[in-house]
Each structure stands twice: as C-alpha cells, then as structure tokens.
Write an enzyme that holds these catalytic residues in place. Structure first.
Site, PDB file in Angstrom:
ATOM      1  N   LYS A 203       6.085   7.181  -2.779  1.00  0.00           N
ATOM      2  CA  LYS A 203       6.939   5.916  -3.122  1.00  0.00           C
ATOM      3  C   LYS A 203       6.858   5.018  -3.959  1.00  0.00           C
ATOM      4  O   LYS A 203       8.254   5.065  -4.679  1.00  0.00           O
ATOM      5  CB  LYS A 203       6.015   5.043  -1.883  1.00  0.00           C
ATOM      6  CG  LYS A 203       6.609   3.440  -1.936  1.00  0.00           C
ATOM      7  CD  LYS A 203       5.901   2.831  -1.050  1.00  0.00           C
ATOM      8  CE  LYS A 203       6.770   0.834  -1.424  1.00  0.00           C
ATOM      9  NZ  LYS A 203       6.145   0.052  -0.199  1.00  0.00           N
ATOM     10  N   GLU A 209      -2.646  12.416  -7.179  1.00  0.00           N
ATOM     11  CA  GLU A 209      -3.094  13.449  -6.534  1.00  0.00           C
ATOM     12  C   GLU A 209      -2.256  14.114  -6.204  1.00  0.00           C
ATOM     13  O   GLU A 209      -1.873  14.810  -6.302  1.00  0.00           O
ATOM     14  CB  GLU A 209      -3.146  12.848  -4.821  1.00  0.00           C
ATOM     15  CG  GLU A 209      -5.189  12.318  -4.789  1.00  0.00           C
ATOM     16  CD  GLU A 209      -5.082  10.895  -5.402  1.00  0.00           C
ATOM     17  OE1 GLU A 209      -4.141  10.346  -5.543  1.00  0.00           O
ATOM     18  OE2 GLU A 209      -6.121   9.883  -4.766  1.00  0.00           O
ATOM     19  N   GLY A 266       3.507   2.431   3.083  1.00  0.00           N
ATOM     20  CA  GLY A 266       3.704   3.634   2.785  1.00  0.00           C
ATOM     21  C   GLY A 266       3.062   3.977   4.336  1.00  0.00           C
ATOM     22  O   GLY A 266       3.646   4.541   4.846  1.00  0.00           O
ATOM     23  N   ARG A 267       2.143   2.945   5.030  1.00  0.00           N
ATOM     24  CA  ARG A 267       1.962   3.490   6.308  1.00  0.00           C
ATOM     25  C   ARG A 267       2.357   3.807   7.016  1.00  0.00           C
ATOM     26  O   ARG A 267       2.640   4.282   8.678  1.00  0.00           O
ATOM     27  CB  ARG A 267       0.413   2.451   6.918  1.00  0.00           C
ATOM     28  CG  ARG A 267       0.842   1.169   6.826  1.00  0.00           C
ATOM     29  CD  ARG A 267      -1.207   0.862   6.138  1.00  0.00           C
ATOM     30  NE  ARG A 267      -1.017  -1.083   6.359  1.00  0.00           N
ATOM     31  CZ  ARG A 267      -1.318  -1.302   4.747  1.00  0.00           C
ATOM     32  NH1 ARG A 267      -1.044  -0.393   3.986  1.00  0.00           N
ATOM     33  NH2 ARG A 267      -1.453  -2.003   4.496  1.00  0.00           N
ATOM     34  N   GLU A 352      -6.346   0.457   7.950  1.00  0.00           N
ATOM     35  CA  GLU A 352      -5.848  -0.678   5.714  1.00  0.00           C
ATOM     36  C   GLU A 352      -4.712  -1.477   5.659  1.00  0.00           C
ATOM     37  O   GLU A 352      -4.851  -2.733   4.677  1.00  0.00           O
ATOM     38  CB  GLU A 352      -5.026   0.685   5.569  1.00  0.00           C
ATOM     39  CG  GLU A 352      -4.295   0.722   3.695  1.00  0.00           C
ATOM     40  CD  GLU A 352      -3.782   2.441   3.398  1.00  0.00           C
ATOM     41  OE1 GLU A 352      -3.716   3.360   3.297  1.00  0.00           O
ATOM     42  OE2 GLU A 352      -2.830   1.911   3.048  1.00  0.00           O
ATOM     43  N   HIS A 383     -17.291  16.811  25.027  1.00  0.00           N
ATOM     44  CA  HIS A 383     -18.547  17.509  24.531  1.00  0.00           C
ATOM     45  C   HIS A 383     -18.950  17.212  23.502  1.00  0.00           C
ATOM     46  O   HIS A 383     -19.852  17.780  23.291  1.00  0.00           O
ATOM     47  CB  HIS A 383     -17.553  18.964  25.136  1.00  0.00           C
ATOM     48  CG  HIS A 383     -16.825  18.926  25.967  1.00  0.00           C
ATOM     49  ND1 HIS A 383     -17.776  20.243  27.237  1.00  0.00           N
ATOM     50  CD2 HIS A 383     -16.105  19.223  26.438  1.00  0.00           C
ATOM     51  CE1 HIS A 383     -17.378  20.548  28.068  1.00  0.00           C
ATOM     52  NE2 HIS A 383     -15.907  20.077  27.986  1.00  0.00           N
ATOM     53  N   LYS A 507      -7.317   3.495  -6.839  1.00  0.00           N
ATOM     54  CA  LYS A 507      -5.690   4.444  -7.914  1.00  0.00           C
ATOM     55  C   LYS A 507      -6.178   3.546  -9.750  1.00  0.00           C
ATOM     56  O   LYS A 507      -6.795   4.819 -10.087  1.00  0.00           O
ATOM     57  CB  LYS A 507      -4.230   3.994  -7.565  1.00  0.00           C
ATOM     58  CG  LYS A 507      -4.103   4.659  -6.810  1.00  0.00           C
ATOM     59  CD  LYS A 507      -2.781   3.915  -6.344  1.00  0.00           C
ATOM     60  CE  LYS A 507      -2.000   4.969  -5.299  1.00  0.00           C
ATOM     61  NZ  LYS A 507      -0.990   4.634  -4.464  1.00  0.00           N
TER      62      LYS A 507
HETATM   63  C1  G6Q Z   1       0.043   3.089   2.466  1.00  0.00           C
HETATM   64  C2  G6Q Z   1      -0.739   3.418   1.588  1.00  0.00           C
HETATM   65  C3  G6Q Z   1      -0.599   4.663   0.617  1.00  0.00           C
HETATM   66  C4  G6Q Z   1       0.096   5.197   0.062  1.00  0.00           C
HETATM   67  C5  G6Q Z   1      -0.477   6.178  -0.921  1.00  0.00           C
HETATM   68  C6  G6Q Z   1       0.324   7.228  -1.619  1.00  0.00           C
HETATM   69  O1  G6Q Z   1       0.504   2.153   3.445  1.00  0.00           O
HETATM   70  O2  G6Q Z   1       0.151   2.526   0.424  1.00  0.00           O
HETATM   71  O3  G6Q Z   1      -1.815   4.836   1.790  1.00  0.00           O
HETATM   72  O4  G6Q Z   1       0.980   5.624   1.356  1.00  0.00           O
HETATM   73  O5  G6Q Z   1      -1.162   6.146  -1.060  1.00  0.00           O
HETATM   74  O6  G6Q Z   1       1.259   6.839  -2.008  1.00  0.00           O
HETATM   75  P1  G6Q Z   1       2.720   7.265  -3.194  1.00  0.00           P
HETATM   76  O7  G6Q Z   1       3.720   7.175  -1.749  1.00  0.00           O
HETATM   77  O8  G6Q Z   1       3.644   5.757  -4.076  1.00  0.00           O
HETATM   78  O9  G6Q Z   1       2.247   7.972  -3.440  1.00  0.00           O
END
Ligand code: G6Q
Length: 545
Positions: A203, A209, A266-267, A352, A383, A507
């Site tokens: 996003k 990462e 994001g989620r 989250e 199990h 971050k």
């Molecule tokens: C989701 C969070 C988090 C995010 C990641 C990746 O709701 O904000 O999991 O999706 O940190 O972020 P970017 O899409 O900006 O790389």
C-alpha cells in the site's frame, strides 16, 4: 463500552445461575433450531453456547446501546470513522456488485475507480493466464511471486490456498513476505526467471521487508536475463499500491501499476488490487464470485435485524466470553485443508483491529478488548492442543467451520472429517460425566479409579459454521462475516478498529537498530543495557568493532 447495558448482561448471566449448556438443551428440545441463523450461504449454529433467551436479549440491548446500526451506516456510507488516520473505511465499496451503486468520500463517488481497476486487473490476469502476456524473452508466465507482507500478503496467500480447486494449475503461485532472505531464496530456487512475474504488493511502497525483497528479486531477475533493465523489469514486475511516486522511483512503469486507495485498510485489502495474484490464479470470473460472496454478507450485515444478524450475534457471544467470563483467547478450527491459513489470516484481522487499550475518547479502557486468536485446521488440532480445550483450566470458545461437500471425494475421508467436527462440538458442550467415565474404564478393562482423569466437564462453548461447499462465494462471505464481527466488537468496546500504531512502531524501531548494527565505525549505543549488549554481541560475531 456502555456500562449500564453491560451490567444488564452480567445480571442476566447471574440470573441464569450457572445453567450449563447440557441443562439448556434438556430444557428446550427446540434449542438448536432457535439458536441457528443463515446468511449468504452459511449456517451458524450457536446453540452450544452459554446463552438463554435473557442473556441474548441483554447482549442485543448492549449492541443497541452502542448505536451499532448507526455506526454500520457510517462505515458503509464513507464517513471518516478511522479518525486517528482521518480516513474513511470502505472495503465494502470494493465488493459492491451493484452496477449503479454510488459511494462517496469527500463528495466524490469512488465506484468508477473501483470498477476501472477491477477491469484493468481482469484484462491483465486474462493476458497472463492465456499466455498473451509474455516474459522479456518471449516465454509465457508460469510462476507468479507476490512480494508483500501483513495485509499485502496474508489475504492473497490464504485465499489462493483456499481456492486452489478453482485455479489454473499451470500457474504456480508463490508468496514472499519475510525479510529473512531465506524466504526469497527458497522461492527463487523453484522458479525460472524467464517465466516469472513478480507482483510487488505494498500500500505504502515503503515497507522495509517488501522493498528489500523486491530490490533483491529485481537484481536476481536482471542477473538472469540480459537486456535493458527497464524493458526487462516492465515484462516481469507489476506493482499494487496507493503510492505512484514510490512505484515510479522503484522503476516500475505506472502502466504496470494497479491502484487502490487510503480508505482500504491493509488487512481488509484482499478484494482490492492486492488480490491480483489470486485473480491470476483463479481467473477474473471466480474473483467476481468471491466479491459477490463478500457483498451478500455485507448486505446481510447492513440490513438484517440485530437478533438475526450473523456477524452481530458472533460478536456478542465473543463479548460475553471475553468480558463476562474472562476468556482470554478464542480458537478458529476450519475442518478443511484448503482453509489451512484461515486462522493466521483471522489472527491479523482481529488482533490488529481490536488489540487496542485506548477508548475513542483517549482514556484507557477498563475492560478487556480483542481476544488472542489462534487455531489450526481440524483434525490436526485434535491430536495436539484440543486436550487443553477439553480438560484444561482455561475457557476457550471455539468456532468450528466445515462444509457438507468436498472437492476431493476420495473414499470416506470427508464423512470421517465431518464426523470429527460434529463429535468435537458435542463432547465440548456435553462432556462425559463420572458414570460415563467409569463405563469407559470398564469397557477397556482398566481400574475404575482412573475415571476422574477420564471425566470431561463439558459446558465448553462452540459455534458451528456450515456451508454447502467451499467456493469463491462462500469464502467471500466467510471473510466478510469475520470482518463485520470484528467491526461490531470494536463499536461495542468503543475503540478504533482501523488503525494499527503497533505495526507502525515496528517499522520505525527496526530502522534505528539497523543503523547501529551496520555502522562501519563503532557506534555509540544509546539503547537500554540489554539491547546494547545484544547489538554489540552481534557486531562482534560479524567481525565489526
Ligand atoms: C494491515 C497493516 C499491515 C500492512 C503491512 C504492509 O492492516 O497495516 O499488516 O498491511 O505492514 O504494509 P504495506 O502494504 O504498506 O507494505
């Protein structure tokens, strides 16, 4: 949380005087039917919960007292309910399948851009699937590698695994998220550069990462395919992002970018451009079916009465166990191997969103909020950790999820799988009393003194979610069900569910430590003594001063 209404919930629980689930069933032969709801292809049987008519009534009043209906409308109509980030929350617009729908943010209808990007995704996915889109050397794409993390990874992975029966098997999907180079390296061992498409999903397009993995993937690609860098990258890299400037800086042509917007969390982003890897796997039509499934549950959530509203009822049961019974965690148990990553996906969605301790007015909450969520596909969990759920000292409400039909009808596997699901919910609710345990000992010819160890209290609450079969539609409505459950709980707990400052902190922190880990000259370490020592030890092991 509305204190007065919550006290009434506590009072209703007290008035029930510890009536067990077993007693509730004995008192009412119609119980299962009364405590079953249907919506968007799903049946929820919540009869095996510690609720009677009065507890449910009080819980529903708590939802009413929290202005839930009005809050739902605010979300669907684009009000800026994510106040700490000053954003609207409109993942529901992404799957609004009404061709005439208008959804406005700041007076501007967002639906034309939603439809435009979906069309762009569809055309691209088709061209990859048909082989029309070729790699730089003219070979067709066989490997799709999604590079993203968190919300830009978990949804696509979970759904790509879940919908494998609907996928084009020729195309192999991979997901790289961890900054640990092992993740990327192991995937690169599996793919051929000339036939690989990298999808950089971020996003912000600044996540450490993802950008590190994307850079390394780019270098790897250019080391394997000789040609003008920009031309090679243009054939093998696309971006999913809200940040065009950063996409261009990375070297991806905006023509190869699929946009989404700041009002998509994001989620919650699987039905946005973030779903491109999934769409390439299952095709635009099946992706549309997924959206339809989401949409059905969205409409149910928006229009059903609170008492018949599946996400609302599930949310209220969760609140009952968290806030009245003090349960700290809850477990999701899909009895379908294709849903193997669903617990991980829901863990992010829930923890989250509602892992917050500050109420909307900025004060600390005085009650517990989002539970610890975990789970594994059945029957594997049986199990291992089910022992604790059956006989341990913790109360762990569980959601059992299953399907009447399987995609792999081999022998009697599916009957056995589902027999286990139903039997577990039965045992958890009704237990095994002393006499039954004695009987069990006798049958096995062991000492009856062992009966107490074989006794099960029961009264362990479960929900059972059942659908006909796992399809793009039922997956979409299942995800929306949990999204809206989490939303409802956030409203009742009076917290902001759509920010994630804990993620943002991570971050920032790692950047400061990284500078100390990699400084050429011995850095002056300004952390606490533990962190300083760990950094110094790491530097020494790497031969740095
Ligand atoms: C989701 C969070 C988090 C995010 C990641 C990746 O709701 O904000 O999991 O999706 O940190 O972020 P970017 O899409 O900006 O790389």
């Amino acid at each position: 949380m509305n204190e007065e209404a919550f006290k009434k919930v506590q009072a209703a629980v007290e008035a029930a005087k510890g009536t067990t689930i077993k007693q509730l069933f004995a008192a009412d032969p119609e119980r299962a039917a009364k405590y079953t709801l249907t919506a968007a292809g799903w049946t929820l049987d919540y009869s095996k919960n510690r609720v009677d008519k009065n507890v449910m009534k009080a819980l529903l009043k708590l939802a009413e007292a929290s202005n839930l209906k009005a809050e739902i409308e605010k979300m669907f109509t684009g009000r800026k309910i994510n106040e700490t980030e000053n954003r609207a929350v409109l993942h529901t617009a992404l799957r609004n399948c009404d061709p005439k729908a208008k959804v406005k943010v700041d007076g501007k209808d967002v639906m034309p851009q939603v439809r435009r990007v979906l069309k762009q995704m569809g055309a691209f996915a088709d061209s990859v699937r048909s082989g029309a889109h070729k790699g730089y050397t003219g070979k067709r794409i066989k490997y799709v590698v999604n590079i993203g993390i968190g919300g830009s990874d978990l949804g696509p992975v979970m759904a790509t695994i879940a919908l494998a029966p609907f996928s084009k098997r020729y195309i192999r999907s991979y997901f790289v998220s961890n900054v640990d180079a092992t993740h990327l390296a192991e995937v690169l061992r599996e793919v051929k550069a000339e036939q690989t498409l990298f999808i950089v999903a971020s996003k912000t397009f600044t996540t450490q990462e993802t950008m590190t993995n994307a850079q390394s993937a780019r270098e790897w690609l250019l080391s394997k395919i000789k040609g003008k860098a920009n031309d090679v990258v243009a054939k093998h890299f696309v971006a999913l992002s809200t940040n065009e400037a950063e996409v261009v800086k990375f070297g991806i042509d905006p023509k190869n970018m699929f946009a989404f917007w700041d009002w998509v969390g994001g989620r919650y982003s699987l039905p946005s451009a973030i779903g491109l890897s999934l769409m390439i796997s299952i095709g635009p039509r099946n992706f549309q079916r997924l959206l339809k499934g989401y949409w059905k549950m969205d409409r149910h959530f928006r229009t059903a009465s609170l008492a018949r509203n599946m996400p609302v009822v599930m949310a209220l049961l969760g609140i009952l166990y968290s806030n009245v019974y003090g349960a700290e965690s809850y477990c999701v148990l899909p009895y379908d191997q294709y849903l193997s990553r669903l617990p991980a996906y829901l863990q992010q969605l829930d923890m989250e969103s509602n892992g917050k301790s500050v109420a909307k007015d900025g004060t600390r909450v005085t009650y517990s909020t989002g539970p610890i969520e975990w789970g594994e596909p059945g029957t594997n969990g049986q199990h291992s950790f089910y022992q604790l759920i059956h006989q341990g000292t913790h109360l762990i409400p569980c959601d059992f999820i299953g399907f009447c039909k399987t995609h792999n009808p081999i022998g009697d596997h599916h009957d056995k799988l589902m027999a286990n699901l139903f039997a577990q919910t039965e045992a958890l609710a009704f237990g095994l009393d002393h006499d039954q345990a004695v009987e069990w000992c006798r049958k096995e010819g062991v000492d009856e003194k062992l009966a107490p160890y074989r006794t099960f209290e029961g009264n362990r609450p479960t929900n059972t979610l059942l659908a006909d079969s796992l399809t793009p539609e039922t997956l979409g409505s299942l995800i929306a069900l949990y999204e809206h459950k989490v939303f409802t709980q956030g409203v009742i707990w009076n917290i902001y569910s759509f920010d994630q400052w804990g993620v943002q902190l991570g971050k920032v922190l790692a950047k400061n430590v990284l500078a100390d880990l990699t400084a050429k000259k011995k850095p002056v370490l300004k952390h606490d003594s533990s962190t300083n020592a760990l950094i110094a030890r790491y530097r020494k092991a790497k031969g740095l001063a």
